[in-house]
Design a protein around this motif. Structure first.
Motif, PDB file in Angstrom:
ATOM      1  N   ALA A  41       0.827  -1.208   0.000  1.00 26.48           N
ATOM      2  CA  ALA A  41       0.000   0.000   0.000  1.00 26.48           C
ATOM      3  C   ALA A  41       0.857   1.252   0.000  1.00 26.48           C
ATOM      4  N   GLU A  42       1.934   1.267   0.799  1.00 23.23           N
ATOM      5  CA  GLU A  42       2.804   2.443   0.834  1.00 23.23           C
ATOM      6  C   GLU A  42       3.460   2.665  -0.519  1.00 23.23           C
ATOM      7  N   CYS A  43       3.891   1.580  -1.153  1.00 21.85           N
ATOM      8  CA  CYS A  43       4.521   1.689  -2.468  1.00 21.85           C
ATOM      9  C   CYS A  43       3.530   2.218  -3.503  1.00 21.85           C
ATOM     10  N   THR A  44       2.378   1.580  -3.615  1.00 17.90           N
ATOM     11  CA  THR A  44       1.426   1.960  -4.666  1.00 17.90           C
ATOM     12  C   THR A  44       0.811   3.336  -4.407  1.00 17.90           C
ATOM     13  N   ASP A  45       0.670   3.728  -3.150  1.00 18.18           N
ATOM     14  CA  ASP A  45       0.144   5.059  -2.836  1.00 18.18           C
ATOM     15  C   ASP A  45       1.094   6.170  -3.262  1.00 18.18           C
ATOM     16  N   ASN A  46       2.367   5.824  -3.485  1.00 17.52           N
ATOM     17  CA  ASN A  46       3.380   6.832  -3.817  1.00 17.52           C
ATOM     18  C   ASN A  46       3.899   6.714  -5.247  1.00 17.52           C
ATOM     19  N   LEU A  47       3.215   5.950  -6.098  1.00 21.95           N
ATOM     20  CA  LEU A  47       3.717   5.745  -7.457  1.00 21.95           C
ATOM     21  C   LEU A  47       3.887   7.056  -8.225  1.00 21.95           C
ATOM     22  N   ALA A  48       3.061   8.046  -7.923  1.00 22.99           N
ATOM     23  CA  ALA A  48       3.169   9.325  -8.630  1.00 22.99           C
ATOM     24  C   ALA A  48       4.489  10.040  -8.334  1.00 22.99           C
ATOM     25  N   ARG A  49       5.169   9.656  -7.275  1.00 20.18           N
ATOM     26  CA  ARG A  49       6.440  10.280  -6.889  1.00 20.18           C
ATOM     27  C   ARG A  49       7.645   9.611  -7.550  1.00 20.18           C
ATOM     28  N   ASP A  74      10.101   9.713   5.755  1.00 19.08           N
ATOM     29  CA  ASP A  74       8.641   9.877   5.741  1.00 19.08           C
ATOM     30  C   ASP A  74       7.915   8.603   5.298  1.00 19.08           C
ATOM     31  N   LEU A  75       8.634   7.661   4.716  1.00 17.60           N
ATOM     32  CA  LEU A  75       8.040   6.389   4.302  1.00 17.60           C
ATOM     33  C   LEU A  75       8.231   5.392   5.450  1.00 17.60           C
TER      34      LEU A  75
END
Length: 200
Positions: A41-49, A74-75
């Motif tokens: 979830a943390e990975c996919t929530d930040n794909l835009a970065r 922050d991750l």
């Protein structure tokens, strides 16, 4: 900071023996599935970065086509994995006197058709990377989806390692390896246990 304990599924003796004999080791079922879900979830929530990966000094190369996000404080979820690798580094120092001092890591994703050609993470000892660790983060993988890690061990034997979910491939950073072209989105955390300070 409280000392991090290695998960029960990590057999330190086996890891040390594998690295000594072959230069690489595999950990399957590395983490509790609840933690795995949080990581994904943390990975996919930040794909835009994420940004296109570079090989050095910010130069994007045609030898690789993946996308990365360096892990920063922050991750919070993925940094638990980094702290676990710190603890592993201390075990490796005791066994092999590698002088590991730091861990640098990033999320990586490969879209269908993307790859990373043959390379070494520490060619001719030119940087402080001692041990590489690739944790496969996707929640499912089929054998015909590509994306394998093709690795030459310290005895010059080649191995094809499937990117199975919740698996970690650990290997000497000076070993020749590549990521075969993926046919499906492939998620991972790539980390390096370093004998110098992280560059990120």
């Amino acid at each position: 900071m409280e000392a991090v304990q290695l998960p029960a599924s990590w057999s330190v003796d086996q890891i040390l023996d594998d690295l000594d004999q072959h230069g690489f080791s595999i950990i399957d079922n590395a983490y509790d599935l609840t933690y795995v879900e949080q990581l994904i979830a943390e990975c996919t929530d930040n794909l835009a970065r994420f940004r296109d990966a570079a090989i050095q000094n910010g130069v994007v190369s045609n030898i690789r086509s993946d996308h990365i996000l360096w892990l920063t404080e922050d991750l919070k979820i993925s940094n638990q994995h980094v702290q676990t690798l710190h603890a592993l580094g201390q075990e490796l120092n005791r066994a092999f006197f590698l002088g590991i001092k730091d861990v640098e890591a990033h999320f990586a994703y490969y879209n269908a058709g993307e790859f990373y050609a043959l390379h070494r993470d520490n060619p001719q000892g030119k940087n402080g990377r001692m041990i590489s660790a690739v944790y496969y983060l996707h929640d499912q993988w089929q054998d015909d989806w590509g994306g394998e890690l093709h690795l030459q061990d310290k005895n010059d034997q080649w191995h094809t390692l499937q990117p199975k979910p919740n698996r970690i491939a650990i290997f000497q950073s000076d070993l020749l390896h590549e990521v075969v072209k993926a046919k499906h989105q492939r998620l991972s955390i790539t980390a390096w246990l370093r004998s110098d300070a992280s560059l990120i």
